[in-house]
Design a protein around this motif. Structure first.
Motif, PDB file in Angstrom:
ATOM      1  N   HIS A  56       0.849  -1.205   0.000  1.00 33.68           N
ATOM      2  CA  HIS A  56       0.000   0.000   0.000  1.00 33.68           C
ATOM      3  C   HIS A  56       0.875   1.241   0.000  1.00 33.68           C
ATOM      4  O   HIS A  56       2.042   1.181   0.398  1.00 33.68           O
ATOM      5  N   LYS A 114      -9.303   1.026   5.924  1.00 38.81           N
ATOM      6  CA  LYS A 114      -9.272   1.030   4.452  1.00 38.81           C
ATOM      7  C   LYS A 114      -9.376   2.474   3.931  1.00 38.81           C
ATOM      8  O   LYS A 114      -8.608   2.904   3.075  1.00 38.81           O
ATOM      9  N   LEU A 172      -6.135   4.471   4.574  1.00 39.40           N
ATOM     10  CA  LEU A 172      -5.093   4.149   3.580  1.00 39.40           C
ATOM     11  C   LEU A 172      -5.368   4.895   2.272  1.00 39.40           C
ATOM     12  O   LEU A 172      -4.470   5.512   1.686  1.00 39.40           O
ATOM     13  N   GLU A 173      -6.618   4.864   1.823  1.00 41.16           N
ATOM     14  CA  GLU A 173      -6.984   5.476   0.540  1.00 41.16           C
ATOM     15  C   GLU A 173      -6.832   6.997   0.561  1.00 41.16           C
ATOM     16  O   GLU A 173      -6.529   7.608  -0.465  1.00 41.16           O
TER      17      GLU A 173
END
Lengths: 246, 246
Positions: free
Chosen positions: B151, B217, B220-221
């Motif tokens: 990531h 999630k 992270l994005e």
């Protein structure tokens, strides 16, 4: 009002429990914090007993008198806010007016931690005695049986003492292994100056097979400090718990 | 001759690994000891990476060059004799002449210790992050699954960094309980500045049920540090092991 507190301290940076001029001591820090709380009035703190330089406490007991009007359950928080972070008040209780932390102590438990490993460990350097050899735990357990009960412990007492009566009773001794540590537990009605450290130092000589377990009996009978082993270092020793009648 | 050493240090009294003028640092102490061994010739030490103030190491790796004629198995003893007792050389090996502790590191393992208990513990005050609340470990484990794999970890990187490529791979994350501690283990191919501490700080907010596991999630994005949680304190962090190809 008299308060009884259970306190814990990391002995690494203290020159022992007992207050001394120009030295950092546990009693000195406690009295300084209490004196501040009492707006400059000196408050004397009494401990269940002294601990030496480098010796730790998980459950030391102290008492002191106060006239402050603080709810009893707020005392630990209030004192901890003024204490350095290597002393912690765990519990405070109102005690009888004649309660005395030292005089009324019925039993004490000490533990001693030995780090048994080829290499030292930086994280244990102030918290355990490093022994870079294998220890025969079974032989130390055998040796410890001679120490149980009531004996004159003169051989296991520092010569630097003025206590006359050296008869004490050991109720329980346990020795066990946890990962790379060997842990000793002693419960007795009282302990002489350096007694646990000399007991451990002598038992370690049995564990290293330099002495036989039955030598312990002869050492007790000799009533002579020179017959016992070395005094194990203070950093491995913890005053674990003090017992009272209530 | 180039030597590769595994070292351990208690970060409590260091201002981090990297040498700085007028500060006590791990690199500074290592270089001072090596310079003394080399009769005043300055020896430069290279680490697998920096650690911050208060961060500990169980298995940091360093390299340096020497022309001293000391048998390789005597190097740890020789260096430890000159080092302060909060740094320990565990192992020394002869490395290839082009070996580099940082450039050739393939994977690193970090662990983070949280002391989860109502009261603090004087013996853990420099060695774990104290959280006086219950943690939902199952939710933290669920949240950690979103972090596994490759990531862009921009959200989990201190803004004070000049590294451009923020893509890293996390191979393994484990979270478990041992007595009153919650332990986090991260294994990855590399870690950004403060990355483990921000990961832990964010996971702790999940454990305290202030965030849901699936928020990870979105964080992270977002590729935005402000979306993640607080940076957990350095004292709970341990550089546990550095992996090389051989």
């Amino acid at each position: 009002m008299r308060l009884k507190c259970i306190i814990s301290y990391d002995g690494s940076s203290f020159n022992g429990f007992q207050i001394q001029p120009n030295e950092r001591t546990v009693q000195g820090e406690l009295q300084a914090a209490l004196t501040k709380m009492h707006k400059g009035r000196e408050i004397k703190v009494y401990g269940s007993g002294r601990t030496d330089r480098g010796v730790h406490a998980v459950g030391q007991v102290i008492h002191f008198d106060t006239d402050l009007n603080i709810p009893i359950d707020k005392w630990p928080v209030a004192l901890n806010a003024l204490l350095p972070n290597d002393i912690l008040v765990i519990e405070a209780k109102v005690a009888d007016d004649d309660f005395h932390a030292r005089i009324h102590a019925r039993k004490k438990e000490y533990r001693y931690f030995v780090h048994c490993s080829r290499l030292p460990n930086v994280f244990k350097r102030n918290y355990a005695h490093h022994v870079p050899y294998q220890l025969n735990v079974a032989k130390m357990v055998e040796a410890s049986q001679y120490l149980l009960g009531t004996h004159d412990f003169s051989s296991f007492c520092s010569a630097k003492t003025d206590v006359e009566d050296k008869v004490r009773t050991l109720y329980q001794i346990d020795i066990w292994t946890n990962e790379d540590e060997v842990i000793f537990r002693f419960i007795g009605n009282g302990f002489l100056y350096n007694m646990v450290r000399i007991l451990v130092g002598t038992l370690l000589e049995v564990g290293l097979e330099k002495r036989s377990p039955s030598e312990i009996k002869k050492i007790l009978e000799a009533k002579d400090r020179r017959t016992a082993g070395k005094t194990a270092p203070g950093k491995g020793l913890y005053l674990w718990r003090v017992y009272y009648d209530n």
